[in-house]
Design a protein around this motif. Sequence first.
Motif, short mmCIF file in Angstrom:
data_model
loop_
_atom_site.label_atom_id
_atom_site.label_comp_id
_atom_site.label_asym_id
_atom_site.label_seq_id
_atom_site.Cartn_x
_atom_site.Cartn_y
_atom_site.Cartn_z
N VAL A 17 0.72 -0.94 0.09
CA VAL A 17 0.03 0.03 -0.05
C VAL A 17 0.97 1.10 0.02
CG1 VAL A 17 -1.83 1.21 1.42
CG2 VAL A 17 -1.75 -1.19 1.27
N ALA A 18 0.74 2.18 -1.02
CA ALA A 18 1.57 3.25 -0.95
C ALA A 18 0.63 4.35 -0.42
CB ALA A 18 1.74 3.67 -2.52
N ALA A 19 1.18 5.11 0.36
CA ALA A 19 0.13 6.09 1.31
C ALA A 19 0.82 7.66 0.97
CB ALA A 19 -0.03 5.74 2.47
N GLY A 20 -0.08 8.35 0.50
CA GLY A 20 0.23 9.76 0.48
C GLY A 20 0.50 10.55 1.80
N GLY A 21 1.18 11.69 1.67
CA GLY A 21 1.04 12.47 2.78
C GLY A 21 2.43 12.67 3.45
N PHE A 22 2.78 13.51 4.41
CA PHE A 22 4.01 13.75 4.91
C PHE A 22 3.71 13.90 6.42
CE2 PHE A 22 7.70 15.82 6.31
CZ PHE A 22 8.97 15.50 5.38
N ILE A 161 9.17 1.91 -8.05
CA ILE A 161 8.06 1.16 -6.93
C ILE A 161 6.65 1.29 -7.59
CG2 ILE A 161 7.08 1.54 -4.92
CD1 ILE A 161 9.51 2.39 -3.74
N THR A 162 6.05 0.13 -7.67
CA THR A 162 4.51 0.04 -7.70
C THR A 162 4.03 -0.55 -6.37
OG1 THR A 162 4.76 -2.04 -9.08
CG2 THR A 162 4.60 -0.32 -10.21
N ALA A 163 2.72 -0.30 -6.32
CA ALA A 163 1.86 -0.93 -5.01
C ALA A 163 0.67 -1.51 -5.52
CB ALA A 163 1.70 0.09 -4.11
N ASP A 164 0.22 -2.60 -4.80
CA ASP A 164 -1.02 -3.26 -5.37
C ASP A 164 -2.26 -2.24 -5.03
OD1 ASP A 164 0.12 -5.61 -5.32
OD2 ASP A 164 0.02 -5.95 -3.29
N PHE A 165 -2.01 -1.19 -3.92
CA PHE A 165 -3.05 -0.32 -3.70
C PHE A 165 -2.14 1.05 -3.39
CE2 PHE A 165 -5.27 -4.12 -3.07
CZ PHE A 165 -6.52 -4.03 -3.41
#
Length: 249
Positions: A17-22, A161-165
């Motif tokens: 899971v790639a999650a945006g934000g900082f 990098i790729t992520a499933d979600f």
Amino acid sequence: MADADEAVADVPDGASVAAGGFGACGIPSALIDALYRHGAVDLHVISNNCGTDGWGLGILLEASRIRRVTASYVGDNEEFARRYLGGELEVELCPQGSLAERLRAGGAGIPAFYTAAGVGTPIAEGGMPWRYAPDGTVAVASPPKPTELFDGVEYVREKGITADFAIVHAALGDTEGNLVFAKSARNFNPLCAMAGQVTIAEVEDLVTPGEIDPDAVHVPGIFVQRVLHTPAVEKRVEKRTVREPMGVS
């Protein structure tokens, strides 16, 4: 999507899971909360950092839902540091610019690229602790990465990098998935949106197609598969700093 729970209902155990934000800025908090309720475990999270204690991705971390983290910053998350140093969590630390470019490259279909960042360090030479053993020794270390000379300058190869979600938070979006991010909340959100095989966007202000000036779109809808309206999502300040009024010593 009708709600956040529906949006993440098919995220399986072991998913990336790639999650945006900082930190606390621009994080998809509604979707993170839904992932917590959903109960998926052994997640591989790709994000600039892992939230803060008790907030954002830190919620999943404290619930032992995360197996591996690819990030550039541990920050002030004491639970993150404790689990990493205690051998409970695998962590791949990556220079922040390289992490951003790895996500962008993955989303653009670029399998790898060369960068000078990390040359001559354990980033390129290997040996960085990915996972510690309970006794404090290194159980899993990073492998060396290929390097190459270009015009006499050495560069290290980094993989896209790729992520499933992917889960992201946008200030404005339409029902076709075109997204606009507010100010510094733009951070890693567009890059994560590109890198997800299935990208889920929570949107504060949801409008119909055509209401957003095409020139204002940060991420086009081609990268987004699911949209969720979150008009009243909670926002927090990670660190609040104030100064004394003028003339007060």
